[in-house]
Write a protein that holds these residues in place. Structure first.
Motif, short mmCIF file in Angstrom:
data_model
loop_
_atom_site.label_atom_id
_atom_site.label_comp_id
_atom_site.label_asym_id
_atom_site.label_seq_id
_atom_site.Cartn_x
_atom_site.Cartn_y
_atom_site.Cartn_z
N ASN A 185 -0.34 3.85 25.83
CA ASN A 185 -1.80 3.75 25.81
C ASN A 185 -2.30 2.64 26.74
O ASN A 185 -3.30 2.79 27.44
N LEU A 186 -1.58 1.51 26.74
CA LEU A 186 -1.95 0.40 27.62
C LEU A 186 -1.86 0.80 29.08
O LEU A 186 -2.75 0.50 29.88
N LEU A 187 -0.79 1.49 29.45
CA LEU A 187 -0.60 1.88 30.84
C LEU A 187 -1.66 2.88 31.30
O LEU A 187 -2.10 2.83 32.45
N LYS A 188 -2.07 3.75 30.41
CA LYS A 188 -3.16 4.68 30.75
C LYS A 188 -4.45 3.90 31.00
O LYS A 188 -5.19 4.19 31.95
N ALA A 189 -4.72 2.93 30.13
CA ALA A 189 -5.93 2.11 30.32
C ALA A 189 -5.83 1.31 31.61
O ALA A 189 -6.83 1.14 32.33
N LEU A 190 -4.65 0.82 31.93
CA LEU A 190 -4.45 0.05 33.15
C LEU A 190 -4.66 0.93 34.38
O LEU A 190 -5.25 0.49 35.38
N ASP A 191 -4.20 2.17 34.32
CA ASP A 191 -4.43 3.11 35.42
C ASP A 191 -5.93 3.30 35.64
O ASP A 191 -6.40 3.36 36.78
N GLY A 192 -6.67 3.40 34.53
CA GLY A 192 -8.12 3.55 34.65
C GLY A 192 -8.77 2.34 35.27
O GLY A 192 -9.70 2.46 36.10
N LEU A 193 -8.28 1.14 34.92
CA LEU A 193 -8.83 -0.09 35.48
C LEU A 193 -8.53 -0.18 36.98
O LEU A 193 -9.41 -0.54 37.78
N MET A 239 -3.34 -5.81 39.86
CA MET A 239 -3.11 -5.02 38.65
C MET A 239 -2.03 -3.96 38.88
O MET A 239 -1.31 -3.59 37.96
N GLU A 240 -1.91 -3.49 40.10
CA GLU A 240 -0.81 -2.57 40.42
C GLU A 240 0.54 -3.26 40.27
O GLU A 240 1.50 -2.68 39.76
N ARG A 241 0.61 -4.52 40.70
CA ARG A 241 1.85 -5.27 40.52
C ARG A 241 2.13 -5.51 39.04
O ARG A 241 3.27 -5.42 38.59
N GLU A 242 1.06 -5.82 38.27
CA GLU A 242 1.24 -6.03 36.84
C GLU A 242 1.74 -4.76 36.16
O GLU A 242 2.57 -4.79 35.25
N LYS A 243 1.23 -3.61 36.60
CA LYS A 243 1.70 -2.35 36.05
C LYS A 243 3.20 -2.17 36.29
O LYS A 243 3.94 -1.72 35.41
N GLY A 244 3.66 -2.54 37.48
CA GLY A 244 5.09 -2.45 37.78
C GLY A 244 5.91 -3.31 36.85
O GLY A 244 6.98 -2.91 36.37
N ARG A 245 5.42 -4.52 36.58
CA ARG A 245 6.14 -5.41 35.66
C ARG A 245 6.18 -4.81 34.26
O ARG A 245 7.21 -4.86 33.57
N LEU A 246 5.07 -4.23 33.81
CA LEU A 246 5.03 -3.61 32.49
C LEU A 246 5.98 -2.43 32.39
O LEU A 246 6.65 -2.24 31.36
N LEU A 247 6.04 -1.63 33.44
CA LEU A 247 6.93 -0.47 33.43
C LEU A 247 8.39 -0.92 33.33
O LEU A 247 9.18 -0.31 32.60
N ASN A 313 1.43 -10.98 28.72
CA ASN A 313 0.65 -12.21 28.90
C ASN A 313 0.16 -12.36 30.33
O ASN A 313 -0.93 -12.88 30.58
N THR A 314 0.98 -11.90 31.30
CA THR A 314 0.57 -11.98 32.69
C THR A 314 -0.62 -11.07 32.96
O THR A 314 -1.56 -11.44 33.67
N VAL A 315 -0.58 -9.88 32.37
CA VAL A 315 -1.72 -8.96 32.49
C VAL A 315 -2.96 -9.60 31.90
O VAL A 315 -4.06 -9.55 32.49
#
Length: 323
Positions: A185-193, A239-247, A313-315
């Protein structure tokens, strides 16, 4: 000191209730009596939890919160996979295993959520939550087999539902599954952002009438201008870099120590169960879980959790910096 006072009051109340029951002072209509090594307790007849859950509810009134719904679903998935693995291993009779699996399916459908009564914050590394699940599943399985609640000769919370398992492998595996699912759910929201930042960057670049004056890094003084679109494009990039870290952190949640039992040595677990339980769980959930390469390492070390926490936390820090 408050915890000692609470425990003392619980013990006194418990012994009083038993004394009242023995004296016939408690109306047993609508109740049943369950026993453990500590003694006997009166449990509501319609309850799907048992004596262990009841004691835990009294011992750990810490937050007043209920277990997260996704954690309940994770417990049901794990217990269902364990029942099937034990059936394949011949460690649990087929009729019992099928009843356990049906009970887990009913929990996944949304039933019995109110029967998970244990506070999510507790002592014992999650043992009380594990036993709460074992009791709810066992009692529902007993009903499925035509028995009455509390007749653990038909389905036992420990010997059948928790067969080949320990809180030390069940609870972390459920925690990882829960984190993996919720991060979706978080990653979907991040994609939207990220998409919104890119869109605004294009819009602001098309209208070059707005030129914010940016400040220098050290003196915090007005310095040089840039286009607002460039600023928003930079937001999208971070935020794209943060998404990579989350993945990457999310992928670490896929390795489960299920089958390792208490300390990762597979003690009391059938070899077939150990090899089959994680593949069964992956098949039934559609999530590519794998067994830890080293079950002792997977049981002993929790480094994946601070890695995930750090990514989250980084996000959050990046978001706070923007807004």
């Amino acid at each position: 000191m408050w915890i000692y006072k609470l425990v003392f009051e619980n013990i006194i109340a418990h012994r009083y209730n038993i004394w009242q029951h023995e004296k016939g002072a408690i109306d047993m209509a609508g109740n049943r009596v369950e026993k453990d090594l500590v003694g006997a307790r009166v449990v509501p007849e319609d309850a799907y939890y048992g004596i262990h859950s009841l004691r835990a509810q009294e011992n750990f009134p810490i937050t007043g919160h209920k277990l997260h719904p996704q954690m309940i679903e994770s417990l049901a998935h794990v217990k269902k996979a364990c029942a099937e693995a034990n059936r394949q291993a011949g460690a649990v009779p087929e009729t019992v295993a099928r009843a356990i699996e049906q009970a887990c399916d009913e929990i996944l459908e949304g039933r019995f959520r109110d029967q998970f009564i244990v506070d999510p914050v507790q002592g014992g590394a999650g043992t009380s939550t594990n036993m709460n699940a074992n009791e709810v599943i066992a009692i529902r399985a007993i009903e499925i087999l035509g028995g009455t609640k509390g007749d653990y000769t038909l389905v036992n919370p420990n010997d059948h539902v928790n067969r080949g398992q320990s809180t030390n492998d069940v609870y972390p595996s459920c925690g990882r599954m829960t984190a993996y699912v919720l991060m979706g759910n978080l990653l979907k929201a991040l994609d939207g952002l990220i998409a919104a930042f890119h869109k605004k960057a294009e819009e602001f670049d098309a209208d070059r009438s707005t030129l914010p004056v940016n400040r220098s890094a050290h003196q915090r003084q007005d310095a040089v201008p840039m286009r607002l679109g460039q600023e928003f494009q930079a937001y999208a990039r971070v935020m794209e870099r943060e998404k990579g870290r989350l993945l990457r952190a999310r992928d670490e949640m896929l390795a489960l120590n299920l089958g390792g039992t208490a300390i990762g040595t597979r003690l009391n677990a059938h070899p077939v169960f150990v090899e089959r339980v994680v593949p069964i769980l992956a098949e039934q959930t559609g999530i590519p879980f794998v067994k830890c390469e080293d079950l002792i390492d997977g049981t002993q070390n929790a480094d994946a959790y601070p890695a995930l926490s750090g990514a989250l936390n980084t996000v959050r820090s990046a978001k706070d910096f923007f807004f």
